[in-house]
Write an enzyme that holds these catalytic residues in place. Sequence first.
Site, short mmCIF file in Angstrom:
data_model
loop_
_atom_site.label_atom_id
_atom_site.label_comp_id
_atom_site.label_asym_id
_atom_site.label_seq_id
_atom_site.Cartn_x
_atom_site.Cartn_y
_atom_site.Cartn_z
N HIS A 1 0.83 -1.22 0.00
CA HIS A 1 0.00 0.00 0.00
C HIS A 1 0.86 1.26 0.00
CE1 HIS A 1 -3.32 -2.65 0.68
NE2 HIS A 1 -2.98 -2.95 1.92
ZN LIG Z 1 -3.42 -7.43 3.72
#
Ligand SMILES: [Zn+2]
Length: 300
Positions: A121
Amino acid sequence: MPLHLWTSAKYAIPLPDGHRFPMPKYALLRERVLAEGLATPERLHDPGRAAVDDLLLVHTREYVRYVTDGTLPADAQRRIGLPWSPAFVERAYRVVAGTCAATEAALDAGVAMNLAGGTHHAFADHGEGFCTFNDVAVAIRRLQRDGRIRRAAVVDLDVHQGNGTHAIFAGDASVYTFSMHGARNFPFHKVPGTLDVELEDGTDDDAYLARLAEHLPRVLHEASPDLVVYLAGADPHERDRLGRLRLTFDGLMRRDAMVLEACREVGIPVAVTIAGGYGRDVHDTVTVHTNTVRVATAFA
Ligand SMILES: [Zn+2]
């Protein structure tokens, strides 16, 4: 060849009481791997720190400086979800170095693993979802820069979509990004990768493995990579707090074996990262990660 693994006491940092990130999993995983005889201490390596020049292959100079100096704006630090401290910086640099080392070793040995990483992320200029720097992207860019690989594939089987990785490699035909993840899970704004497969809540072993078997050969064929980086997330497990899927320990081992077998069949080296895992009981998460090591030892 024996399996070589990267890990560090500095992968874990102190967190405030009640913080939901399972920081103990790194030390517990190291202990389990040794206790079960899956590795000897000589095969567990501390990676040291990633070089700033390597981080800059992916991240903006400003972001690297803010993280390093502790001058990220409060909302940007909050988006990462971990509080800033010197140890936070050390952890971020070491996790990247562990994946860099594992990818290099995989090119020589066929399989190697970082007992952390898969921080998918993280974007070029910001982090989110407990991810600061994108270890997988840095490792791939570094090997490309050094002329050790031309093409790579990311096989991301963490239950969450690898939005940061997808954004970093968007429009770059040399890196194929494949993510199989929960349709209704974080991140709610998904960034398209080369191939995204979305899973319904409650997906079980058989349905999951059927989807994987359907797509994996095509991924490897179309990507034609010199290296696969595999994110073996533990969060598809049925007792994960965040996962929303219903995979068993056995199903997850079959998943790991399917990825490693598919790569071995076509002679592609694989670097493994553990990615996420948020079991209601941290020992369940550690069991999934330990089982990934177990499967990987059979392929090393
Ligand atoms: Zn995850």
